[in-house]
Design a protein around this motif. Structure first.
Motif, PDB file in Angstrom:
ATOM      1  N   LEU A 115       0.870  -1.160   0.000  1.00  0.00           N
ATOM      2  CA  LEU A 115       0.000   0.000   0.000  1.00  0.00           C
ATOM      3  C   LEU A 115       0.911   1.216   0.000  1.00  0.00           C
ATOM      4  O   LEU A 115       1.706   1.398   0.922  1.00  0.00           O
ATOM      5  CB  LEU A 115      -0.873   0.006   1.263  1.00  0.00           C
ATOM      6  CG  LEU A 115      -1.834  -1.182   1.413  1.00  0.00           C
ATOM      7  CD1 LEU A 115      -2.390  -1.232   2.828  1.00  0.00           C
ATOM      8  CD2 LEU A 115      -2.954  -1.047   0.399  1.00  0.00           C
ATOM      9  N   ILE A 116       0.821   2.014  -1.046  1.00  0.00           N
ATOM     10  CA  ILE A 116       1.740   3.130  -1.220  1.00  0.00           C
ATOM     11  C   ILE A 116       0.975   4.435  -1.125  1.00  0.00           C
ATOM     12  O   ILE A 116       0.005   4.646  -1.847  1.00  0.00           O
ATOM     13  CB  ILE A 116       2.440   3.037  -2.590  1.00  0.00           C
ATOM     14  CG1 ILE A 116       3.169   1.697  -2.701  1.00  0.00           C
ATOM     15  CG2 ILE A 116       3.381   4.204  -2.784  1.00  0.00           C
ATOM     16  CD1 ILE A 116       3.480   1.292  -4.125  1.00  0.00           C
ATOM     17  N   CYS A 117       1.434   5.308  -0.234  1.00  0.00           N
ATOM     18  CA  CYS A 117       0.751   6.589  -0.064  1.00  0.00           C
ATOM     19  C   CYS A 117       1.301   7.608  -1.059  1.00  0.00           C
ATOM     20  O   CYS A 117       2.499   7.875  -1.075  1.00  0.00           O
ATOM     21  CB  CYS A 117       0.913   7.109   1.356  1.00  0.00           C
ATOM     22  SG  CYS A 117       0.061   8.685   1.597  1.00  0.00           S
ATOM     23  N   ALA A 122       4.956   6.867   2.049  1.00  0.00           N
ATOM     24  CA  ALA A 122       5.079   5.641   2.839  1.00  0.00           C
ATOM     25  C   ALA A 122       4.659   4.437   2.010  1.00  0.00           C
ATOM     26  O   ALA A 122       3.812   4.542   1.120  1.00  0.00           O
ATOM     27  CB  ALA A 122       4.201   5.742   4.086  1.00  0.00           C
ATOM     28  N   ALA A 123       5.260   3.312   2.289  1.00  0.00           N
ATOM     29  CA  ALA A 123       4.883   2.072   1.613  1.00  0.00           C
ATOM     30  C   ALA A 123       4.752   0.986   2.659  1.00  0.00           C
ATOM     31  O   ALA A 123       5.727   0.627   3.308  1.00  0.00           O
ATOM     32  CB  ALA A 123       5.918   1.689   0.569  1.00  0.00           C
ATOM     33  N   GLU A 124       3.544   0.503   2.810  1.00  0.00           N
ATOM     34  CA  GLU A 124       3.298  -0.518   3.824  1.00  0.00           C
ATOM     35  C   GLU A 124       3.109  -1.872   3.161  1.00  0.00           C
ATOM     36  O   GLU A 124       2.260  -2.029   2.280  1.00  0.00           O
ATOM     37  CB  GLU A 124       2.051  -0.146   4.631  1.00  0.00           C
ATOM     38  CG  GLU A 124       1.710  -1.178   5.690  1.00  0.00           C
ATOM     39  CD  GLU A 124       0.657  -0.655   6.659  1.00  0.00           C
ATOM     40  OE1 GLU A 124       0.166  -1.444   7.459  1.00  0.00           O
ATOM     41  OE2 GLU A 124       0.329   0.555   6.585  1.00  0.00           O
ATOM     42  N   PHE A 126       1.885  -5.649   3.077  1.00  0.00           N
ATOM     43  CA  PHE A 126       0.870  -6.455   3.754  1.00  0.00           C
ATOM     44  C   PHE A 126       0.832  -7.861   3.173  1.00  0.00           C
ATOM     45  O   PHE A 126       1.268  -8.096   2.053  1.00  0.00           O
ATOM     46  CB  PHE A 126      -0.500  -5.790   3.701  1.00  0.00           C
ATOM     47  CG  PHE A 126      -1.141  -5.744   2.340  1.00  0.00           C
ATOM     48  CD1 PHE A 126      -0.775  -4.777   1.418  1.00  0.00           C
ATOM     49  CD2 PHE A 126      -2.127  -6.658   1.976  1.00  0.00           C
ATOM     50  CE1 PHE A 126      -1.370  -4.723   0.167  1.00  0.00           C
ATOM     51  CE2 PHE A 126      -2.723  -6.618   0.729  1.00  0.00           C
ATOM     52  CZ  PHE A 126      -2.339  -5.644  -0.187  1.00  0.00           C
ATOM     53  N   CYS A 155      -2.599   7.046   2.836  1.00  0.00           N
ATOM     54  CA  CYS A 155      -2.493   6.352   4.110  1.00  0.00           C
ATOM     55  C   CYS A 155      -3.434   7.011   5.121  1.00  0.00           C
ATOM     56  O   CYS A 155      -3.938   8.113   4.885  1.00  0.00           O
ATOM     57  CB  CYS A 155      -1.052   6.392   4.606  1.00  0.00           C
ATOM     58  SG  CYS A 155      -0.541   7.983   5.273  1.00  0.00           S
TER      59      CYS A 155
ATOM     60  N   ALA B 137      -6.665  -3.433   2.455  1.00  0.00           N
ATOM     61  CA  ALA B 137      -6.311  -2.016   2.458  1.00  0.00           C
ATOM     62  C   ALA B 137      -7.246  -1.234   3.375  1.00  0.00           C
ATOM     63  O   ALA B 137      -6.807  -0.369   4.140  1.00  0.00           O
ATOM     64  CB  ALA B 137      -6.383  -1.460   1.043  1.00  0.00           C
ATOM     65  N   ALA B 140      -6.346  -1.566   6.850  1.00  0.00           N
ATOM     66  CA  ALA B 140      -5.158  -0.798   7.233  1.00  0.00           C
ATOM     67  C   ALA B 140      -5.441   0.708   7.218  1.00  0.00           C
ATOM     68  O   ALA B 140      -4.560   1.502   7.520  1.00  0.00           O
ATOM     69  CB  ALA B 140      -4.005  -1.119   6.292  1.00  0.00           C
ATOM     70  N   GLY B 141      -6.654   1.069   6.833  1.00  0.00           N
ATOM     71  CA  GLY B 141      -7.022   2.478   6.848  1.00  0.00           C
ATOM     72  C   GLY B 141      -6.634   3.238   5.595  1.00  0.00           C
ATOM     73  O   GLY B 141      -6.717   4.462   5.553  1.00  0.00           O
ATOM     74  N   TYR B 142      -6.225   2.537   4.572  1.00  0.00           N
ATOM     75  CA  TYR B 142      -5.817   3.193   3.326  1.00  0.00           C
ATOM     76  C   TYR B 142      -7.027   3.483   2.438  1.00  0.00           C
ATOM     77  O   TYR B 142      -7.962   2.674   2.372  1.00  0.00           O
ATOM     78  CB  TYR B 142      -4.851   2.305   2.542  1.00  0.00           C
ATOM     79  CG  TYR B 142      -3.394   2.590   2.818  1.00  0.00           C
ATOM     80  CD1 TYR B 142      -2.616   3.272   1.899  1.00  0.00           C
ATOM     81  CD2 TYR B 142      -2.793   2.168   4.004  1.00  0.00           C
ATOM     82  CE1 TYR B 142      -1.282   3.531   2.148  1.00  0.00           C
ATOM     83  CE2 TYR B 142      -1.458   2.417   4.261  1.00  0.00           C
ATOM     84  CZ  TYR B 142      -0.705   3.101   3.326  1.00  0.00           C
ATOM     85  OH  TYR B 142       0.617   3.354   3.575  1.00  0.00           O
ATOM     86  N   ALA B 143      -6.990   4.589   1.759  1.00  0.00           N
ATOM     87  CA  ALA B 143      -7.972   4.901   0.726  1.00  0.00           C
ATOM     88  C   ALA B 143      -7.312   4.614  -0.616  1.00  0.00           C
ATOM     89  O   ALA B 143      -6.481   5.391  -1.073  1.00  0.00           O
ATOM     90  CB  ALA B 143      -8.395   6.356   0.812  1.00  0.00           C
TER      91      ALA B 143
END
Ligand SMILES: [Zn+2]
Ligand SMILES: [Zn+2]
Ligand SMILES: [Zn+2]
Ligand SMILES: [Zn+2]
Lengths: 161, 161
Positions: A115-117, A122-124, A126, A155, B137, B140-143
Motif C-alpha cells: 500500500l503506497i501513499c 510511505a509504503a506498507e 501487507f 495512508c 487495504a 489498514a485504513g488506506y484509501a
DNA sequence: AACAGTAGTGTTATGAAATAACATAACGCG
DNA sequence: CGCGTTATGTTATTTCATAACACTACTGTT
C-alpha cells in the motif's frame, strides 16, 4: 529522496536503530547461515541502510549513503547487493517507485504486496491473499511463479486533510 | 525488442492489422469524443503502434517506430502520448518490464492485472478481482486509488517444453 | 600447503528510461 | 478577432541500470 506532496512523516514503520537494527541484522545473518548464503559486507551494509530508512529508498540514495565518510558506492555494488537481498526475501523492489524496502513480514518467502501513499511516500507491506488471481491465472493456463501487487492511495494519516 | 528466452510466438493477442486495427482506432476516437478528449495525431500514432504490436513495447521501440520513413520521434512526444493513453485507459504500463500494452479489455475504466510469460514475453491482461486486497487495504485504513498486479510465470504454450 | 573451481567484489564505461524547461502552434470560446 | 488553455516541437539533462573485465576470497581436493 522524497517526492511527498505533503508532510505526514509519522509512518507505521519508522527506521530501525540501535538494538532493533542489530537484532534485525542478526536475524538476517542467521537466515543466511541456514542456507549457506553469505551476508557479505556490502550486502549487509545495504540491508542496514534499508532497515534504517523510514520510506522506500532509491538505488542512488543507497549508493550515496553507502560509504563511511560520505563516500558513495559504485552503482554495481549496490545493485548486486539489492539483487541478493531480493533473492533471499530480505528486500523488495517497488516497481512503480523504482525504490526498495526491507521486507517487513515474517516468514522467509512470500509474494509481495504494498500500500503506497501518494502523499507522504510511505509504503506498507501487507500479507496478500492472491487466491482469486491465482485461480484466474490457472484458468488461463498460466503457471505462475510470482506475483507483485502495488496499490496507490492515501495512508490513514494523509486522508485526514 | 524481445527478451524471450525461447520462441513461442503464438500469442493469444497477435497485433491488429487492417480492418481490425481501423476498427479499434475508430472506437478509441469515439470514446475520446464522448468525453471531449482529443485523439491527436501523435496520440493516435502511438496507440496504433501499440495495437499493431504482439507483445509489450518499450517506449524507445515506439520512439524508433514512430515516424513514417523510419524517422524516430523525440522522447517527450511518445511519453506524452503514453501518459494520455494511460489516463484514458487505452494503454497500460507494465512496471516490471518498463513496457506498454494497449488495453485488451472492454469497459472504459478498470484496474490492471497481467500474466507475463518469462519465456516468450507475452503479457495477457485479465479482469482482476481485488476484493481481498481492497478489504486488506481498508483494514489498514488506506484509501486506495488504483491497483496494479503483475504475475510472472509461463504461458500455456511455453509450459509445454 | 598447493591447487583448481566458484562466488563475490572493484572499477570503468556505457546503455536505457524518463523528464525539465522553454518556445511555438492549435483549439475553443466570448 | 483576442484571449486563455491545451498540445506539440525541440534541446538538453537527469535518473536508473548493466556490460565487461580484472582481481580477490572463500571451498573443497589432492
Ligand atoms: Zn516482504
Ligand atoms: Zn501518507
Ligand atoms: Zn486494460
Ligand atoms: Zn510464453
Amino acid at each position: 529522496m522524497h517526492t511527498a506532496t505533503c508532510e505526514h512523516d509519522d509512518h507505521d514503520h519508522p527506521g530501525l536503530t540501535g538494538q532493533a537494527l542489530r537484532r534485525a541484522l542478526g536475524a538476517a545473518e542467521r537466515r543466511c547461515a541456514e542456507t549457506d548464503q553469505r551476508l557479505t559486507a556490502p550486502r549487509r551494509r545495504v540491508l542496514e541502510l534499508l532497515l534504517e530508512g523510514d520510506a522506500p529508498l532509491k538505488a542512488y540514495d543507497l549508493i550515496a549513503a553507502f560509504g563511511e565518510a560520505g563516500a558513495p558506492a559504485k552503482p554495481p555494488t549496490v545493485y548486486r547487493a539489492l539483487e541478493f537481498l531480493e533473492r533471499l526475501g530480505f528486500a523488495h523492489r517497488i516497481e512503480s517507485l523504482n525504490a526498495y524496502v526491507p521486507c517487513r513480514l515474517e516468514g522467509d518467502s512470500h509474494q509481495a504486496a504494498f500500500l503506497i501513499c501518494d502523499c507522504c511516500g510511505a509504503a506498507e507491506e501487507f500479507e496478500p491473499d492472491f487466491t482469486a488471481q491465482l485461480a484466474a491465472a490457472k484458468g488461463a493456463g498460466y503457471a505462475v511463479e510470482s506475483i507483485t501487487l502495488e496499490a496507490r492511495g492515501l495512508c490513514p494519516a494523509c486522508r485526514k486533510d
